[in-house]
Write an enzyme that holds these catalytic residues in place. Structure first.
Site: not given
Length: 155
Positions: A55, A57, A85, A88
């Site tokens: 991701h 992040e 999420c 993260c």
């Protein structure tokens, strides 16, 4: 905090999200700043890396930690185009990021506000200032346009 700077940095995160879109990735971008200076930027590469954890992040946190030679990102702000999420948010807490500024809410997996309030759970050893909805419309339209196009192509 300065809302003008939040807009400026969110525009950079949106630029990263657009790069993701160009590569066929879900268009989420992220940047990290310290003292109003950009230190890291990245975007989703889940498909390219064939890894569910790539991701924006996670990638930007790893880049910032490398640049600062420190796993602690105290004093840093993370700007991301979509609400993080649970995975993260865990990385955000563990890396001691000071502020999270995000664009669009994620009603299905958002763990900063939508499903959970992970970053402000007083049971954790670190809490994060959360600023939601910065450039929310632009972030949301980018994501919606991407998925609309995917559905059109995939039938």
């Amino acid at each position: 905090m300065n809302y003008h700077n939040d807009i400026k940095f969110m525009e950079l995160a949106l630029g990263e999200a657009k790069k993701a879109k160009e590569e066929g990735e879900v268009p989420v971008g992220a940047i990290i700043t310290i003292d109003n200076r950009l230190i890291a930027s990245s975007f989703n590469t889940v498909e390219k890396d064939k890894s569910s954890i790539m991701h924006a992040e996670i990638k930007v946190i790893l880049e910032a930690q490398k640049k600062l030679s420190n796993w602690r990102l105290e004093g840093c702000s993370l700007y991301v185009t979509l609400e993080p999420c649970l995975m993260c948010c865990g990385a955000i807490v563990l890396s001691r990021i000071k502020r999270l500024v995000y664009g669009a809410k994620d009603l299905k997996t958002g763990a900063a506000d939508s499903l959970y309030s992970t970053l402000n759970d007083k049971r954790l050893n670190h809490n994060v200032e959360v600023i939601p909805g910065v450039m929310e419309l632009e972030s949301s339209l980018l994501l919606k346009g991407f998925f609309k196009e995917k559905r059109r192509i995939n039938g």
